[in-house]
Design a protein around this motif. Structure first.
Motif, PDB file in Angstrom:
ATOM      1  N   CYS A   1      48.211  36.820  42.075  1.00 54.59           N
ATOM      2  CA  CYS A   1      48.495  35.837  41.331  1.00 54.59           C
ATOM      3  C   CYS A   1      47.483  34.747  41.021  1.00 54.59           C
ATOM      4  N   LEU A   2      47.654  34.343  39.638  1.00 53.43           N
ATOM      5  CA  LEU A   2      46.506  33.395  39.495  1.00 53.43           C
ATOM      6  C   LEU A   2      46.606  32.230  40.304  1.00 53.43           C
ATOM      7  N   GLU A   3      47.583  31.741  40.604  1.00 57.90           N
ATOM      8  CA  GLU A   3      47.697  30.598  41.713  1.00 57.90           C
ATOM      9  C   GLU A   3      46.803  30.786  42.834  1.00 57.90           C
ATOM     10  N   GLN A   4      46.994  31.944  43.573  1.00 60.66           N
ATOM     11  CA  GLN A   4      46.109  32.042  44.873  1.00 60.66           C
ATOM     12  C   GLN A   4      44.768  32.654  44.419  1.00 60.66           C
TER      13      GLN A   4
ATOM     14  N   ALA B   1      42.296  31.567  42.955  1.00 60.70           N
ATOM     15  CA  ALA B   1      40.953  30.635  42.506  1.00 60.70           C
ATOM     16  C   ALA B   1      39.824  30.872  43.705  1.00 60.70           C
ATOM     17  N   PRO B   2      40.174  30.951  44.829  1.00 56.59           N
ATOM     18  CA  PRO B   2      38.765  31.341  45.588  1.00 56.59           C
ATOM     19  C   PRO B   2      38.042  32.787  45.142  1.00 56.59           C
ATOM     20  N   ALA B   3      38.998  33.686  44.966  1.00 58.74           N
ATOM     21  CA  ALA B   3      38.408  34.790  44.416  1.00 58.74           C
ATOM     22  C   ALA B   3      37.686  34.595  43.142  1.00 58.74           C
ATOM     23  N   ARG B   4      38.134  34.058  42.377  1.00 61.27           N
ATOM     24  CA  ARG B   4      37.566  33.852  40.959  1.00 61.27           C
ATOM     25  C   ARG B   4      36.098  33.023  41.306  1.00 61.27           C
ATOM     26  N   ARG B   5      36.305  32.157  42.049  1.00 63.21           N
ATOM     27  CA  ARG B   5      34.715  31.387  42.387  1.00 63.21           C
ATOM     28  C   ARG B   5      33.844  32.252  42.785  1.00 63.21           C
ATOM     29  N   MET B   6      34.365  32.990  43.932  1.00 64.44           N
ATOM     30  CA  MET B   6      33.607  34.020  44.718  1.00 64.44           C
ATOM     31  C   MET B   6      32.857  35.097  43.839  1.00 64.44           C
ATOM     32  N   ALA B   7      33.704  35.614  42.819  1.00 63.85           N
ATOM     33  CA  ALA B   7      33.309  36.534  41.967  1.00 63.85           C
ATOM     34  C   ALA B   7      32.316  36.099  40.981  1.00 63.85           C
ATOM     35  N   VAL B   8      32.542  34.798  40.590  1.00 60.85           N
ATOM     36  CA  VAL B   8      31.469  34.406  39.702  1.00 60.85           C
ATOM     37  C   VAL B   8      30.136  33.957  40.489  1.00 60.85           C
TER      38      VAL B   8
ATOM     39  N   ALA C   1      35.564  33.074  34.687  1.00 55.88           N
ATOM     40  CA  ALA C   1      35.485  31.765  34.392  1.00 55.88           C
ATOM     41  C   ALA C   1      36.191  31.145  33.477  1.00 55.88           C
ATOM     42  N   VAL C   2      36.379  31.776  32.336  1.00 61.44           N
ATOM     43  CA  VAL C   2      36.899  31.172  31.009  1.00 61.44           C
ATOM     44  C   VAL C   2      38.196  31.489  30.952  1.00 61.44           C
ATOM     45  N   PHE C   3      38.554  32.832  30.937  1.00 52.90           N
ATOM     46  CA  PHE C   3      40.117  32.955  30.760  1.00 52.90           C
ATOM     47  C   PHE C   3      40.811  33.406  31.883  1.00 52.90           C
ATOM     48  N   GLY C   4      40.203  33.869  32.941  1.00 53.36           N
ATOM     49  CA  GLY C   4      40.862  34.315  34.294  1.00 53.36           C
ATOM     50  C   GLY C   4      41.639  33.188  34.905  1.00 53.36           C
ATOM     51  N   VAL C   5      41.409  32.038  34.561  1.00 51.09           N
ATOM     52  CA  VAL C   5      41.883  30.867  35.172  1.00 51.09           C
ATOM     53  C   VAL C   5      43.491  30.764  34.797  1.00 51.09           C
ATOM     54  N   ARG C   6      43.651  31.113  33.446  1.00 48.25           N
ATOM     55  CA  ARG C   6      45.002  30.862  32.803  1.00 48.25           C
ATOM     56  C   ARG C   6      45.822  32.050  32.716  1.00 48.25           C
ATOM     57  N   ASN C   7      44.874  33.279  32.349  1.00 46.04           N
ATOM     58  CA  ASN C   7      45.499  34.497  31.831  1.00 46.04           C
ATOM     59  C   ASN C   7      45.438  35.442  32.845  1.00 46.04           C
TER      60      ASN C   7
ATOM     61  N   ARG D   1      46.366  38.619  32.806  1.00 41.79           N
ATOM     62  CA  ARG D   1      45.847  40.087  32.257  1.00 41.79           C
ATOM     63  C   ARG D   1      44.267  39.875  32.022  1.00 41.79           C
ATOM     64  N   ALA D   2      44.163  38.659  31.658  1.00 40.00           N
ATOM     65  CA  ALA D   2      42.322  38.468  31.555  1.00 40.00           C
ATOM     66  C   ALA D   2      41.801  38.511  32.979  1.00 40.00           C
ATOM     67  N   ALA D   3      42.385  38.058  33.787  1.00 34.64           N
ATOM     68  CA  ALA D   3      41.840  37.703  35.108  1.00 34.64           C
ATOM     69  C   ALA D   3      41.667  39.359  35.734  1.00 34.64           C
ATOM     70  N   GLN D   4      42.677  40.137  35.443  1.00 32.26           N
ATOM     71  CA  GLN D   4      42.564  41.635  35.708  1.00 32.26           C
ATOM     72  C   GLN D   4      41.779  42.255  35.174  1.00 32.26           C
ATOM     73  N   VAL D   5      41.519  42.177  33.843  1.00 36.64           N
ATOM     74  CA  VAL D   5      40.488  43.119  33.112  1.00 36.64           C
ATOM     75  C   VAL D   5      39.177  42.431  33.574  1.00 36.64           C
ATOM     76  N   SER D   6      38.950  41.063  33.896  1.00 32.39           N
ATOM     77  CA  SER D   6      37.697  40.792  34.337  1.00 32.39           C
ATOM     78  C   SER D   6      37.290  41.128  35.854  1.00 32.39           C
ATOM     79  N   GLY D   7      38.527  41.368  36.545  1.00 30.63           N
ATOM     80  CA  GLY D   7      38.185  41.724  37.898  1.00 30.63           C
ATOM     81  C   GLY D   7      38.003  43.251  37.706  1.00 30.63           C
TER      82      GLY D   7
END
Ligand SMILES: Nc1nc2c(c(=O)[nH]1)N[C@H]1C(S)=C(S)[C@@H](COP(=O)(O)OP(=O)(O)OC[C@H]3O[C@@H](n4cnc5c(=O)[nH]c(N)nc54)[C@H](O)[C@@H]3O)O[C@H]1N2
Ligand SMILES: Nc1nc2c(c(=O)[nH]1)N[C@H]1C(S)=C(S)[C@@H](COP(=O)(O)OP(=O)(O)OC[C@H]3O[C@@H](n4cnc5c(=O)[nH]c(N)nc54)[C@H](O)[C@@H]3O)O[C@H]1N2
Ligand code: SF4
Ligand code: SF4
Ligand code: SF4
Ligand code: SF4
Ligand code: SF4
Ligand SMILES: [Mo]
Lengths: 310, 304, 871
Positions: free
Chosen positions: A194-197, A199-206, A254-260, A262-268
């Motif tokens: 889920c988006l809330e948890q 964040a570290p994954a997003r940062r690591m990914a980016v 970085a841009v959409f995955g923080v809030r969305n 679906r966007a996070a999943q597509v980015s992933g």
């Protein structure tokens, strides 16, 4: 245009042999990297108490490690003899080192993942469940400790060959692979968390994506002639795809995955795919550089020329 | 970390006590007549399966290259009239006449060169195949040679891209083929050496193009030979793999060539890949550390 | 030599290492050329002109070794004034009979022997009755032709216009460098290099040797090629001396052995001729026809050789009263050589055929004719290691595919018997140096495989058992035969017992039962037996001398203790010639055998090939024949005048001196004479064996290219041993043709593509190897392209790992008249890109070619060429 290098060869036949490896090996490169990154994420999530991220990452690490190992064994000429790797430990053999790392990492990652799976079971396992739960953290942390080695050694695995493109890439390849590992693990976690948890994954990914892209660009410069193999044929298509997917995935994250979600999943998914493409591209480039004697002869001739001039 | 050390005695390095003098081959391509007796003798002795029935059109070479089922390979290079004339190469190997003996003409007369050379595993002093082998299947013998132990190799295939000469390969073939799936290459007839015999290929060679013996002695002999050829005006004659200071620490099987190595399908400046291994490990360590640090940073602000 | 005799080639490499100059003369650049100092490409079939050019260079430039020539050759001998040379008769010698296509050789004789020559060996040896096409000379082998006596007139100043030397000079005067270029395509500067090298390397201090094999023999004038080299070697003093000689490289491992103890139809063991029906009624008739007591040399003892042979065969049954069983020997009544027998088969005259170690369906010229012939047999026995094409042609030969033969029409019963290989049996090989080398059985033959010895011994045994009670005279020879050999494991006869029988022994007297040590111990009275006189001594002292294997490093450089050479373990024949007339070595460097004045005998590094105590100064009384008739400076002790023959007054059917003739199929007109090709060649004009036209006949342009056939190191002959071996088959997996880049461009042939090659016989297909090793030649102002075909592949056979079209299907059968060898080194062909038609379309395709060229059975069969140039 660089004038075509003139060189002599024996009927255009390769000088060095291509690795006898099929898709299993680039698949393993990807899976192992993803597992390693996931273990890091899992340990962090565990320590920071992010259970959903932890669960996804632990399972990702386990699946990646197990599938990767299976791919490795499958690729052996005599799969039944895979245990022969463990009869010796040789620092001169990245494969030996990697095997030991994997041998240590695998059970740890499995232990951590088993605890997650056990916890998901409808009927609790009284004692075993308790043991598993208690050992999960140390296992996960130890797996994470081995993870950087698991992620980076594969760069050495390829570079430590006479395959011109791989050997020429030796200064950057571990970084490219480590970055790619981070990006793919982050991407996987973004898909499942889920988006809330996440964040570290997003940062690591980016972060991973940036490192992979930057170091890959640097690698192509330092590879010299053999970089050509990344600019032609299948390797070129894969590398282009990898760049687009990785960059797109990182931006998306970085841009959409923080809030969305679906966007996070597509980015992933894009990051995962980008990592897959990168591994296959580099693998294919290396094989191509081995097939064409030009990549063996010309750089060696240049080297001799430089030595003679010096 | 790497075994890449300049060693004069790889057998002792590998832990052999009282090892016999290092054995090797000096293959003098200037007297190779391309009869392929070496290829056949090797196959007979070692029970190697047939390696394909394709006509390659590479002069008289239908074997193509060394491989898991070809441990000796004779290369044939036709250097056409025009190219030879234009390049100023010596058109064929001529041998030094005895002092005081006159030749009425020299090799330039034939107008075409047909080079032949029998290739084999180099039994490198610093052998990449051996270094990278994860099972220890590849080993250094007491004779300083490099041998696959058929019963240990699991066919991981790592030695194959590691070899800078493209020598070793994994045997292919239908199930049941001897040693299928595992790495195979010249053993320098380990089983014969142990009995004081000459390797089968050298034994079969009618012209002594393949000379077997103590490596030290062979190197001296080879130097004399190349000097003699130079004196006879064969400027292109060169030793290949004889220099202990080259990128592989010198080959146990080295060659006298009459043209550049790549013409014969040999790398001009082979380097054992593990020479760079310490640096590669350092790079990997930094990359791993970077990953670890990055992961830590990713969690800096994270909390549920 | 590097291609076909790689093991022997090590000595060439060794010689090179010691400074020898190696010259290779061949239409193709081969592995031998690659090692040569000088490579000379020439047109296939033109060597007589090349050699003649060298002879001319030697004679006109006074480069000959005068002392040797005067003393040791017949240069000084005066020839009959009736003799007319080919330069006078435009390509003919005197005595040609256009009706029979043969020569009356009377006029070729030494002066004073004319009448006798006609009554001498030639006439007796005889040609075919004129009605029969084809020749049939004598296989002279190790024997010089007989002379009625040896009193010749000599002019040692060499000035007499009728002496051999002057005849030679006139004969070769037209073989100029320009003529060599016009015929061979060798430019004068390159030719000059050969001439200079050969002459500079000959003389007292140095010797040159010539090495040849079937590149020289397989021609309609093959014997005369070798004669050409012999003349050079005699003029330069290179015979009987170390490093000299003419080295005939042999073929199958014991091909030398199979002429010594012959498989040839017209010889008995030891080069004794086969008796002839209606001519040799008695032993005396026979003996007088093969030697005269008034000629010089060791042939005068032929009676002891013959009687000992008869005693070896018929033992006690051979008595002086019954001419030692001479009457039991078979007689020949005609040419029964290989190709004649094939033709007889075609005509239904042959019932059964044994093929032992031969694969004619692939290895013999005109493969289709071979297969058709075998299909007309009643039975055929094939003993071979593998199920070769000659055993399966009736079901999978090329003619089955084209419909020219149908399996159900072939009544031949084929018996295939698996043979043991040489590694599976004991025995000797005799190689080109006449060295017998014993080979020991390494493994037992597998399955039903048996040795030839086993097969023949037991076949003979069974036949004798069947005839035990026969009362017929004709069965006597078989019933009386000595046929006792100890049997070893598996009923295998003891091969050493056979070798002992060949060596011979004393039958009576105080040495009865002892083995002979030398053929001079043989007697004509029946007290000795011996199966082959020249091999006597191989078991001397009761020891199998052929089994000796003392390493060269442990003995003298002549290495007399490795194997055993006939005769008498001499390593160089006629080695008396290695010393000057006074018996001193010509030079220290070339010392080999010399006269030891103090000891009063010949000595040296080798066994002297001369009567041991005959002083160099010895001169016999006139009229004495035999060994005692040899003078102290007559080194050629088997020759009937003791001299080396520059000029052969008898013994050859096609001339006393080599003349350049074109191959039977040639794109070029003979530049030397009106006579296009050898008028005495043996021909088989029939629909199965068409020839293409050569100039001046019209139609030659349809087959504009020269094709030659040869071997590859990787394969052996018809492939029975190599195409069945994976390790050899993979080295040369496919049949190919070699063409120059220029020819490839001219005909649109692509490297590794396919080509169809067509001759008057048929068309075959081959993969294309475009190579700079083949080079177009400029011959007589025309560019001549040559195509190379290795002849190792065949179609059919059981279990061959690789197969392909057979080069021999292209070749025709026309033969050298002296030895019946086929001309498979030069023929005319066309080449086209792409694969050949298959099935019935193939014969139609060939027929179209034949029509364009206007072929008939008579094409190419004219013996006397009409004037004209064919344009
Ligand atoms: N590897 C191998 N070795 C063999 C054999 C084999 O089949 N394979 N066969 C054995 C046998 S049976 C024999 S008889 C010998 C034969 O041994 P060789 O005589 O050496 O064999 P070939 O290859 O038939 O012919 C030799 C050369 O003659 C050349 N040639 C053709 N025409 C002419 C011509 O007109 N003039 C000149 N000067 N050269 C010409 C050909 O190009 C060829 O290179 O080899 C024996 N050794
Ligand atoms: N066009 C062309 N034709 C040629 C030639 C050429 O140069 N050009 N060369 C000619 C020459 S020189 C020759 S010698 C012939 C050769 O031609 P062939 O004699 O017809 O053919 P090979 O293949 O030598 O046949 C020998 C057979 O003997 C078998 N064999 C081997 N060892 C033994 C044994 O111990 N016992 C028995 N029973 N069999 C055995 C082998 O398997 C093989 O099949 O070809 C001739 N034909
Ligand atoms: S040549 Fe290749 S296979 Fe042989 S020892 Fe050297 S590295 Fe190993
Ligand atoms: S394939 Fe065999 S020999 Fe080669 S590295 Fe792997 S285990 Fe070692
Ligand atoms: S030494 Fe032995 S194994 Fe190596 S190539 Fe020679 S024969 Fe083959
Ligand atoms: S055996 Fe000797 S001469 Fe023959 S191909 Fe091999 S190295 Fe060359
Ligand atoms: S095949 Fe046999 S006979 Fe022929 S060269 Fe080789 S070793 Fe000698
Ligand atoms: Mo032959």
């Amino acid at each position: 245009m660089v004038p075509p290098a003139t060189f002599a060869s024996y009927y255009g036949r390769p000088i060095v042999k291509t690795a006898p490896w099929e898709r299993d090996i680039p698949a393993y490169l990807f899976l192992g990297g993803m597992a390693a990154g996931s273990s890091l994420l899992a340990a962090g999530a565990d320590l920071r108490n992010l259970p959903e991220l932890r669960r996804v990452a632990r399972i990702g690490a386990f699946v990646g490690g197990a599938a990767g190992t299976a791919a490795l064994i499958h690729d052996l000429g005599r799969p039944m003899r895979f245990l022969n790797m463990l009869r010796t430990a040789k620092p001169t053999s990245p494969m030996s080192v990697g095997t030991w790392v994997l041998a240590a990492y695998g059970p740890l990652a499995s232990a951590a993942a088993t605890a997650e799976i056990a916890a998901m079971m409808p009927r609790r396992l009284p004692i075993a469940g308790r043991v598993l739960a208690l050992s999960a953290r140390p296992a996960g942390v130890l797996a994470a400790a081995l993870a950087p080695a698991l992620a980076a050694y594969t760069g050495v695995l390829l570079s430590d060959t006479a395959t011109p493109a791989w050997h020429a890439a030796r200064r950057e390849l571990p970084f490219v692979f480590a970055g790619s590992a981070a990006a793919s693990a982050g991407g996987l976690a973004m898909v499942g968390t889920c988006l809330e948890q996440a964040a570290p994954a997003r940062r690591m990914a980016v972060g991973g994506a940036v490192v992979a892209l930057v170091m890959e660009a640097r690698m192509e410069r330092s590879m010299g002639l053999s970089a050509e193999t990344l600019h032609a044929g299948t390797a070129k298509r894969l590398m282009n795809a990898s760049r687009a997917l990785t960059a797109g995935g990182a931006i998306g994250a970085a841009v959409f995955g923080v809030r969305n979600r679906r966007a996070a999943q597509v980015s992933g998914v894009a990051l995962l795919a980008g990592s897959v493409c990168a591994r296959f591209a580099i693998f294919e480039a290396g094989q191509q550089s081995a097939r064409d004697p030009r990549y063996t002869v010309v750089p060696q001739r240049d080297r001799l020329q430089r030595a003679a001039n010096a | 970390m790497s075994r890449w050390t300049r060693t004069a005695d790889p057998a002792a390095d590998a832990g052999w006590k009282n090892a016999p003098p290092r054995k090797g081959f000096f293959t003098d391509s200037s007297i190779c007549i391309g009869c392929k007796a070496c290829e056949v003798a090797c196959k007979e002795w070692n029970g190697i399966p047939e390696d394909g029935l394709e006509m390659l059109g590479m002069s008289y070479d239908n074997t193509g290259s060394l491989g898991a089922s070809t441990w000796r390979h004779v290369a044939f290079i036709e250097q056409p009239r025009r190219a030879v004339a234009a390049s100023g190469l010596t058109p064929l190997p001529v041998v030094a006449a005895r002092p005081g003996e006159n030749r009425s003409f020299d090799g330039a007369e034939t107008g075409i060169r047909w080079l032949m050379s029998s290739d084999v595993c180099k039994h490198c002093t610093n052998a990449a195949c051996l270094d990278v082998c994860p099972t220890g299947s590849l080993m250094r013998t007491e004779f300083g040679t490099v041998v696959v132990q058929d019963d240990i190799c699991n066919g991981c295939g790592y030695c194959i891209p590691a070899c800078p000469f493209g020598v070793i390969d994994r045997r292919q073939g239908p199930p049941g083929t001897r040693n299928v799936g595992i790495a195979q290459k010249c053993t320098l007839c380990y089983d014969r050496l142990g009995d004081g015999m000459t390797p089968a290929c050298a034994q079969a060679c009618p012209t002594q193009s393949i000379q077997y013996g103590d490596l030290d002695e062979l190197r001296v002999r080879a130097q004399h030979r190349v000097d003699a050829l130079h004196a006879a005006g064969v400027a292109d004659a060169q030793l290949y793999g004889a220099d202990p200071n080259d990128g592989i620490g010198g080959a146990g099987a080295f060659f006298l060539l009459l043209d550049e190595p790549e013409v014969y399908g040999l790398p001009p400046d082979p380097v054992v890949t593990t020479r760079d291994l310490p640096a590669m490990w350092r790079t990997a360590a930094i990359a791993g550390a970077t990953l670890l640090a990055g992961a830590a940073v990713a969690f800096v602000r994270a909390r549920s | 030599m590097a291609e076909c005799h790689p093991v022997g080639f090590q000595w060439v490499m060794e010689a090179k290492d010691r400074g020898a100059t190696v010259i290779h003369i061949d239409p193709r650049f081969t592995r031998t050329s690659a090692m040569a100092d000088l490579y000379v490409p020439l047109r296939a079939g033109s060597d007589i002109a090349f050699l003649g050019g060298i002879i001319n260079y030697i004679l006109s430039g006074e480069k000959y070794f005068r002392e040797y020539v005067v003393s040791y050759t017949n240069a000084a001998t005066i020839i009959s004034e009736d003799f007319q040379d080919a330069d006078q008769l435009d390509g003919f010698f005197s005595g040609f009979d256009p009706k029979t296509g043969t020569y009356d050789t009377t006029s070729w004789a030494y002066e004073g022997m004319e009448t006798a020559a006609a009554a001498g060996s030639r006439a007796v040896a005889g040609r075919q009755p004129p009605a029969q096409a084809g020749g049939g000379g004598d296989e002279l082998g190790g024997r010089g032709a007989a002379l009625p006596h040896s009193e010749v007139r000599r002019d040692e100043s060499l000035e007499d216009p009728f002496c051999v030397f002057q005849i030679l000079k006139r004969h070769y005067a037209r073989y100029t460098p320009e003529m060599v270029e016009r015929i061979c395509g060798v430019p004068p500067d390159q030719f000059a290099k050969v001439c200079e090298a050969v002459t500079a390397n000959s003389g007292r201090e140095r010797t040159t040797s010539w090495v040849y094999s079937v590149g020289w023999t397989q021609h309609s004038v093959g014997v005369q090629y070798i004669r050409g080299a012999a003349i050079i070697q005699l003029l330069l003093g290179n015979m009987g001396r170390p490093g000299g000689g003419i080295l005939a490289l042999r073929g199958h491992a014991s091909i030398q052995g199979s002429t010594d103890i012959p498989t040839l139809f017209d010889l008995l063991p030891g080069y004794l001729p086969m008796p002839k029906a209606g001519v040799h009624g008695s032993l005396d008739d026979y003996l007088t026809s093969i030697k005269s007591d008034r000629q010089k040399g060791f042939w005068t003892a032929a009676d002891t050789y013959v009687v000992s042979l008869l005693k070896a065969w018929w033992g006690d049954a051979a008595t002086p009263e019954n001419d030692f069983g001479f009457g039991w020997l078979p007689r020949i009544n005609a040419d029964h050589s290989n190709y004649q027998t094939i033709v007889d088969m075609l005509d239904g005259k042959v019932e059964g055929y044994f093929l032992l170690g031969q694969n004619p369906a692939v290895g013999s010229a005109n493969g289709k004719m071979q297969r058709l012939a075998m299909s007309r047999l009643q039975w055929l026995v094939v003993r071979d290691l593998n199920l070769i094409e000659s055993a399966t042609f009736w079901k999978d030969g090329p003619e089955i595919a084209t419909g020219e033969m149908r399996t159900e029409d072939i009544a031949t019963e084929v018996f295939f018997l698996p043979a043991a290989a040489h590694t599976e049996k004991d025995g000797t090989f005799t190689q080109t140096q006449r060295l017998l080398q014993w080979h020991h059985k390494a493994v037992e033959p597998s399955g039903d495989c048996r040795s030839e010895l086993h097969f023949f011994y037991h076949l003979g045994r069974m036949l004798r058992e069947r005839l035990e009670t026969s009362a017929l005279d004709r069965d006597l020879p078989l019933r009386q035969l000595v046929w006792e050999y100890p049997l070893l494991q598996g009923d295998e006869p003891d091969a050493e017992a056979v070798l002992r029988e060949i060596n011979g022994c004393h039958l009576s007297g105080e040495k009865a039962g002892q083995l002979l040590n030398s053929f001079v111990e043989m007697k004509a009275d029946g007290s000795t037996a011996g199966g082959c006189w020249i091999y006597t001594g191989v078991y001397s002292d009761g020891v199998n001398q052929s089994a000796r294997r003392k390493p060269g490093s442990e003995q003298s450089w002549v290495a007399p203790e490795w194997g055993w050479a006939w005769p008498m373990n001499r390593r160089i024949l006629y080695n008396r010639a290695s010393a000057d007339p006074a018996g001193r070595p010509w030079s220290e460097r070339k010392a080999y055998v010399w006269w030891d004045e103090a000891a009063g005998k010949w000595t040296g590094h080798d066994v002297p090939d001369f009567q041991a105590t005959k002083a160099p100064t010895f001169r016999p009384e006139p009229g004495i024949g035999g060994p005692d008739g040899l003078a102290g400076d007559d080194p050629f002790i088997m020759q009937s005048d003791g001299k080396g023959w520059l000029y052969a007054p008898s013994g050859l059917l096609d001339g006393p001196l080599p003349v350049h003739y074109e191959p039977i199929e040639s794109p070029l007109r003979n530049a030397m004479h009106t006579q296009q090709s050898n008028p005495t060649r043996e021909m088989f004009p029939r629909t199965e064996n068409l020839s293409s036209p050569s100039p001046p006949d019209l139609g030659a342009e349809v087959f504009p290219y020269v094709v030659t056939t040869y071997r590859l190191t990787e394969h052996h002959t018809a492939g029975g041993m190599s195409r069945w071996s994976p390790y050899l088959a993979e080295l040369q997996p496919e049949f190919f043709c070699e063409v120059s880049p220029e020819l490839a461009a001219e005909r649109g042939l692509e490297h590794l593509g396919w080509a169809t090659i067509v001759t008057a016989r048929t068309a075959i297909e081959a993969r294309v190897l475009v190579t700079d090793r083949l080079t177009p030649l400029t011959v007589g102002g025309r560019v001549i392209h040559q195509i190379g075909l290795p002849y190792h592949w065949g179609v059919g056979g059981g279990g061959a790992i690789v197969s392909g079209d057979s080069a021999n299907d292209l070749m025709g059968v026309s033969l050298d008249p002296n030895v019946h060898i086929q001309e498979s080194k030069a023929a005319a062909c066309d080449i086209q890109p792409g694969r050949r038609p298959t099935g019935a379309a193939l014969p139609r395709f060939v027929e179209a070619y034949r029509q364009r060229a206007g072929l008939s059975v008579d094409t190419g069969t004219t013996r006397i060429t009409p004037p004209g140039d064919g344009t």
